[in-house]
Motif scaffolding. Sequence first.
Motif, PDB file in Angstrom:
ATOM      1  N   ILE A  70       7.627  -6.062  -8.094  1.00 14.82           N
ATOM      2  CA  ILE A  70       6.801  -6.231  -6.897  1.00 14.82           C
ATOM      3  C   ILE A  70       6.288  -4.877  -6.430  1.00 14.82           C
ATOM      4  O   ILE A  70       7.031  -3.906  -6.341  1.00 14.82           O
ATOM      5  N   ILE A  71       4.991  -4.843  -6.148  1.00 17.06           N
ATOM      6  CA  ILE A  71       4.361  -3.594  -5.745  1.00 17.06           C
ATOM      7  C   ILE A  71       3.633  -3.833  -4.438  1.00 17.06           C
ATOM      8  O   ILE A  71       3.029  -4.880  -4.246  1.00 17.06           O
ATOM      9  N   LYS A  72       3.813  -2.912  -3.492  1.00 17.28           N
ATOM     10  CA  LYS A  72       3.075  -3.087  -2.230  1.00 17.28           C
ATOM     11  C   LYS A  72       2.805  -1.738  -1.588  1.00 17.28           C
ATOM     12  O   LYS A  72       3.434  -0.734  -1.921  1.00 17.28           O
ATOM     13  N   GLU A  73       1.865  -1.741  -0.672  1.00 16.04           N
ATOM     14  CA  GLU A  73       1.542  -0.512   0.043  1.00 16.04           C
ATOM     15  C   GLU A  73       1.936  -0.686   1.502  1.00 16.04           C
ATOM     16  O   GLU A  73       1.729  -1.747   2.090  1.00 16.04           O
ATOM     17  N   ILE A  74       2.500   0.360   2.057  1.00 13.47           N
ATOM     18  CA  ILE A  74       2.855   0.288   3.473  1.00 13.47           C
ATOM     19  C   ILE A  74       2.431   1.568   4.164  1.00 13.47           C
ATOM     20  O   ILE A  74       2.190   2.587   3.519  1.00 13.47           O
TER      21      ILE A  74
END
Length: 571
Positions: A543-547
């Motif tokens: 899982i890849i996400k930007e925050i």
Amino acid sequence: MFYTKLPGKTDRESPAVGNAFPGYRFLIQAGYVRSMGKGLNALLPLGKRVENRLKEIISEEMEEMGGMEISVPLVSPLELWEKTDRRHKTEAPFVQFKDRSGRDMVLSPTHEESVTFLFKDCIRSHKDLPLFVYQYQLKYRDELRPRGGLLRSKEFMMKDGYSFHRSYVELNNFFPTIFAAYQRIFQHCSVPTYAVEADSGFMQGSRSYEFIMSHPKGKNLSIRCNSCEYKASQNIAYAEKDAHVEDLLPIEEINVGAFTTLHALQQQLQVSMDKFCICTLYKCEKGLFITVHRADSEVSQYKLQKLIKSCKAGPPDSSDFDKLGQNSRCLSPFGLPEDVKIVVDDAVVDSCNLIITSGEPDFFYKNVNFGRDFDANIVGDIVKVQQGQSCSICGGTLYQDSGIELGHIFKLDDYYTRAMGLTYQNLRGEFIYPHMGSYGIGIGRLMEAIAEANHDERGLIWPYRLAPYKCYVMGTGKSPTIKEFVNNLSEKLKDIALVDDRVENIGTKFKDFELLGIPLRIVVGRNFLEKSMVEIYERKSGIIKEIKADKLMNYLQAWMQEQVKESRIAK
RNA sequence: CGGGAUAUAGCCUAGUGGCUAAGGCGCCUGCUUUGGGAGCAGGAGAUCGCAAGUUCGAGUCUUGCUAUCCCGACCA
């Protein structure tokens, strides 16, 4: 921690280590472990950190059940081993030496003697029991053949636990507790294991259970039932043996000529394999033994040894055949000297009209029946269970499974306390030998098993609690703002993060992150300068996400809590 | 201990008796590059496991030793 400070960098190529397990290759390639010679392994800082995490997990379980950590020396005087008579019990892999004063010492292959000796003075009263202690200590075993990286080293770290109890019943009642703790430890480590009944062998005592991780290349063979819970080490597994009851026919001598193999003979006579008996000669300190078993099975040396109460039954020398007046090709229970003992498998006893060698070249006997035509000194189960035999508990089908033995727990009974004179006084003032248990987990072996059970084609994937670092932090480009942010982050995360501070291409860093198996990757990169975003990537789930960068610490805290919660196992 | 194989730079490998032992990775220096092991230029690093032997000549052939790997008995 900054990556550039770590000794032992990753290698681009997989090491040339024979056909070692992929898990071990990754441990070397990623810089966790290094071989220092046959059966000798060194841990680099990353490997040592994993070892420490493992110890934490194990200690937690040990303390939970009232265990207290101790430490006894690696070296022990040989006389302790003479007291328990284990020195002569097997070809034990002792490394012996004399100290300055000429006293014989050993590098302990295990510590039952030392621990019993230690508590000889501490345990006096029933009020001192039960007692449960454990330690992490090196063991040294000059193995005949070390193999498979960390799986069987000469020197290895072991968690060994020892419990002392007022009676066998008390020991017996303690067993489910330690059993469950072991299951939880392996669950925490994300290695699937199952427990089998096993032989205690060199360790003495009555009962033992091995914890096995199933693996196609494992060397430890177990027998399992496909319909009930029966699981046992191949050494002691038993099964239903089918008997053939029929009318007894008169014995006949048959000339088989110059037969080559049993299979050829079987073809020639048109009978099934279970009609044949095979005789084998064994030699041990008690003399010569001839075993007789059906050709549809093979002898288990373990079972044989147990039955004849010997520790080192092995193949005979050629001179032994001369004593029999028979050669190895036509060994037979007929016409043997008095002092050669005949051991017959119980399946032979229950079968009728068998075919067996006569002792004379070229001649076999047909329709041989135990009791009528020949006899035995000892009758018992001396053969290995074969795939497909019936379970004697439920009638289901048995199959063989190979695996890696990760832990072993033993009921030692009063063998050691008796041998070493450790007693306590009960309520009536009588001197009683406590009953002991001993409980081992090989730390290095476990580490390799974890790596083996938790990797993909790109590298390791550590379970959260075992990871040497929880996250891997990297910046891209040359921006001083990014560099500053990464440095601040490193300061805040301290020991939790491995910061890749190399001036390297991004691809190199991504590959190394995957090889190292750290759970979370934080990239301060393309969207940081304009949008203040950082990227989070989970190794395991992908899982890849930007925050938002200013939410990063909060995010990490929540993530870590979540991970801990997930890895906690309901008791 | 028995059977089989291997030994060339920190790692992976090429080298068919003949010139100064070859290449890739990694390492060092400089420049360039920073979203998937990037590029250019330069550099360091080997008594070819050890010891004998055969040969005009041995990394290459022979023997012995040593170490490692694989297969058997043993084990966490």
